[in-house]
Write a protein that holds these residues in place. Structure first.
Motif, PDB file in Angstrom:
ATOM      1  N   ALA A   1      -0.162   4.754  -2.049  1.00 44.03           N
ATOM      2  CA  ALA A   1      -0.526   5.919  -1.244  1.00 44.03           C
ATOM      3  C   ALA A   1       0.341   7.126  -1.604  1.00 44.03           C
ATOM      4  CB  ALA A   1      -0.390   5.593   0.246  1.00 44.03           C
ATOM      5  N   VAL A   2       1.622   6.869  -1.781  1.00 49.51           N
ATOM      6  CA  VAL A   2       2.535   7.972  -2.118  1.00 49.51           C
ATOM      7  C   VAL A   2       2.196   8.551  -3.490  1.00 49.51           C
ATOM      8  CG1 VAL A   2       4.923   8.514  -2.719  1.00 49.51           C
ATOM      9  CG2 VAL A   2       4.427   7.204  -0.658  1.00 49.51           C
TER      10      VAL A   2
ATOM     11  N   GLY B   1       0.777  -1.231   0.000  1.00 50.80           N
ATOM     12  CA  GLY B   1       0.000   0.000   0.000  1.00 50.80           C
ATOM     13  C   GLY B   1       0.807   1.279   0.000  1.00 50.80           C
ATOM     14  N   LEU B   2       2.091   1.159   0.292  1.00 44.67           N
ATOM     15  CA  LEU B   2       2.898   2.374   0.426  1.00 44.67           C
ATOM     16  C   LEU B   2       3.036   3.131  -0.897  1.00 44.67           C
ATOM     17  CD1 LEU B   2       4.666   4.205   2.153  1.00 44.67           C
ATOM     18  CD2 LEU B   2       6.610   2.756   1.593  1.00 44.67           C
TER      19      LEU B   2
ATOM     20  N   SER C   1      -1.062  10.445  -3.442  1.00 46.85           N
ATOM     21  CA  SER C   1      -0.915  11.719  -2.744  1.00 46.85           C
ATOM     22  C   SER C   1      -0.150  12.728  -3.591  1.00 46.85           C
ATOM     23  CB  SER C   1      -0.185  11.511  -1.418  1.00 46.85           C
ATOM     24  OG  SER C   1      -0.954  10.696  -0.559  1.00 46.85           O
ATOM     25  N   ALA C   2       0.828  12.246  -4.327  1.00 51.00           N
ATOM     26  CA  ALA C   2       1.620  13.138  -5.170  1.00 51.00           C
ATOM     27  C   ALA C   2       0.775  13.707  -6.306  1.00 51.00           C
ATOM     28  CB  ALA C   2       2.825  12.397  -5.738  1.00 51.00           C
TER      29      ALA C   2
END
Lengths: 121, 121
Positions: free
Chosen positions: B99-100, B95-96, B103-104
Motif C-alpha cells: 500500500a505504501v 499489505g502495508l 501510494s508513493a
DNA sequence: TCCATAGTTCAAGATGCATTGAACTATTGA
DNA sequence: TCAATAGTTCAATGCATCTTGAACTATGGA
C-alpha cells in the motif's frame, strides 16, 4: 441553539503520504486511529481518549491527525466528535489504512516491542 | 577473499508498527524504499542513492531503515547492498508495504486531474 | 606497500516533536 | 446570570531528528 460546524482540514488532493505516515507513526495517535477504526460508532467524542493522555496532549495529537487529513472533527455543543476520513484515505492511499489498522490490532510481544535493534555497522 | 557478511537487524518478532511507519514517514527514506520496491534488482548498492543526499546523510537514513527492520544490508567488498525485507514485512504487517509503495508511486496531481476533467467535459 | 573507493562514525548545530500547567474560550444547564 | 463542562491555546522545557564536514575504517587493485 445547536451549532454543527466542522474544523478546517486538508482536502483530498492535499493529502500527502509522508505526512499521513508521520501522523500514524506515534503510539498515541495509532491508538486513537485504531479505536476509531474498530468502533461501531462512526464518531467518537474527544474525551473518550482521555485514557491515552492529558487533555492538552490529546488536543495536540488530535490536531496532528486532523492536519494530516487522517481524521475529521465535528463540533456539537461543547463536544467535538472525531471520525476517520476513511473514504478519502482509501481513495488516495488504497489499502493503507486497513493494513495499518489490522497491523495495530496484532502487536508484537510486549517484551520486545519497544526495543530497537542495535544495528551498527 | 570475498566476505559476505550482513549487518545486524531486528528479527521478525521485533518489528514494531510505529517504528516502521516512522521509518517510512521521511521523503528521502520513502524514495529509497520506492526505488528498492520498483524491483528491477533485488539488491541495490548504497551509492546508487547518492542523488538523494550526501554520503553521510544516506548512511543515516539507511541506518534508520535497517534498524526499523525495513531493509537488509549485505556487505560485499567495499560495497553494501540494500534489499527490502519484503517477506518479513508482509508476514508482520500484511499489505502495508504494498500500500505504501503503490501510494508513493501515485502522488497527488490535482491540477492535472482538474485540467483533464475540464477537457473531457 | 601505497592508493583509491565505499561507506561509517563523531560532534555540533538547527530544527522540530512531545509533554506539561496555567490561562483561556465557548457552550449548556440551572 | 452563574457555574460547570469540554476542549483549546500559549509558553516553556526536554528530547529526538536531520544535516553537515572532518576524520576514520575496511577492502581491493596496482
Amino acid at each position: 441553539m445547536k451549532s454543527m460546524r466542522a474544523l478546517p482540514q486538508p482536502d483530498l488532493a492535499q493529502l500527502d503520504l509522508a505526512n499521513v505516515l508521520e501522523a500514524l507513526s506515534d503510539p498515541t495517535r495509532l491508538a486513537i486511529v485504531s479505536r476509531l477504526a474498530a468502533g461501531d460508532e462512526p464518531e467518537v467524542r474527544c474525551g473518550t481518549f482521555l485514557d491515552l493522555g492529558s487533555k492538552t496532549n490529546l488536543a495536540y495529537h488530535l490536531g496532528k491527525l486532523r492536519s494530516a487529513g487522517v481524521v475529521s472533527t465535528r463540533i456539537s455543543g461543547t463536544s467535538r466528535f472525531m471520525s476517520l476520513r476513511r473514504a478519502d484515505l482509501d481513495a488516495r492511499f488504497p489499502g493503507l489504512l486497513d493494513a495499518v489498522v489490522a497491523s495495530a490490532r496484532r502487536p508484537a510481544k510486549a517484551a520486545t516491542r519497544r526495543r530497537r535493534a542495535a544495528a551498527a555497522g
